[in-house]
Scaffold this active site. Structure first.
Site, PDB file in Angstrom:
ATOM      1  N   ASP A 242       0.864  -1.175   0.000  1.00 30.60           N
ATOM      2  CA  ASP A 242       0.000   0.000   0.000  1.00 30.60           C
ATOM      3  C   ASP A 242       0.908   1.235   0.000  1.00 30.60           C
ATOM      4  O   ASP A 242       2.096   1.142   0.340  1.00 30.60           O
ATOM      5  CB  ASP A 242      -0.877  -0.047   1.260  1.00 30.60           C
TER       6      ASP A 242
ATOM      7  N   ASP B 296      -0.209   5.096   0.997  1.00 35.01           N
ATOM      8  CA  ASP B 296      -0.450   6.001   2.128  1.00 35.01           C
ATOM      9  C   ASP B 296      -0.412   5.255   3.463  1.00 35.01           C
ATOM     10  O   ASP B 296      -1.197   4.327   3.670  1.00 35.01           O
ATOM     11  CB  ASP B 296      -1.816   6.664   1.993  1.00 35.01           C
TER      12      ASP B 296
ATOM     13  N   ASP C  31      -1.629  -1.021   6.053  1.00 31.51           N
ATOM     14  CA  ASP C  31      -1.740  -0.389   7.369  1.00 31.51           C
ATOM     15  C   ASP C  31      -3.176  -0.248   7.828  1.00 31.51           C
ATOM     16  O   ASP C  31      -3.421   0.299   8.904  1.00 31.51           O
ATOM     17  CB  ASP C  31      -1.099   1.010   7.330  1.00 31.51           C
TER      18      ASP C  31
END
Length: 232
Positions: free
Chosen positions: A20, A22, A182
């Site tokens: 990922d 961000d 995250d």
């Protein structure tokens, strides 16, 4: 599955590691925060804290704005939402990587994984317009054989389609792609696709506690990947 701390020996035999963006590869919060407050200023509203913006990162600009406006009691019907989103994009494009930075350990982890022959990909809900300049300015674009953005396919995370299509580009099944993320958006995408998933201990998480994430492991830092990943 309940998230666990890393306890060797645990290994993921995969062909690809998909990151990922961000909150996983890059701390993009400072520039998203700046664009948010510039947009609010245009609308005549007071600035908000970075903590407020942090809750809504990871599912696209429209999601961020809609959730933020709900929190601020700004009626969606009282504004031209499309125009506000367009203005946000203008501000963000102008400041897309002014303060954004790689999280600690990311550069070393990418170099180590590349050296081991593992395929590398970036799988993000951020649009290509913003993804490419960030990856290039932070000098990690060339590590990735594939970059899948929020506007690459008809659906985006947490739908499994982007991960399934990404796996196909590497000519492997989703079970051979390790998702590194995250947030629930990342873990749900991986679970829906039948792929393994691990989470970094930092990131944004949309207000969730780290222990609430449905992942196979929680990394101590990105460099854990160098001992946990084996090439299938």
């Amino acid at each position: 599955m309940t998230a666990q701390s890393v306890v060797p020996p645990v290994f993921f035999e995969v062909s690809v590691v998909a990151f990922d963006l961000d909150g996983t590869l890059v701390d993009t919060l400072p520039d998203l925060h700046a664009a948010t407050n510039l947009t609010l200023h245009d609308m005549g509203y007071e600035a908000v804290s970075s903590r407020t913006v942090r809750q809504y990162i990871g599912q696209g600009i429209e999601y961020l704005l809609k959730e933020l406006f709900t929190e601020l009691n700004i009626s969606h019907t009282a504004i031209n939402f499309d125009e506000v989103a367009r203005q946000f994009r203008i501000h963000y494009a102008q400041h897309v990587c002014d303060q954004s930075a790689l999280f600690p350990g990311i550069a070393n982890a990418l170099e180590g994984l590349k050296s081991s022959g593992i395929g590398l990909a970036c799988l993000t809900n951020k649009s290509e317009l913003f993804t490419q300049p960030i990856l290039k300015k932070l000098e990690i674009w060339d590590y990735f054989q594939e970059v899948v953005c929020g506007d690459t396919f008809a659906k985006r995370k947490p739908d499994p389609l982007p991960l399934i299509e990404l796996a196909a580009r590497f000519d492997v099944g989703p079970s051979r792609v390790l998702m590194v993320g995250d947030s629930k958006t990342d873990t749900a995408c991986a679970r829906n696709a039948g792929a393994p998933v691990v989470c970094v201990p930092y990131g944004y998480r949309s207000g969730m506690a780290l222990t609430e994430l449905d992942c196979d492991l929680i990394l101590n830092d990105a460099n854990d990947l160098l001992r946990l990943v084996r090439k299938a």
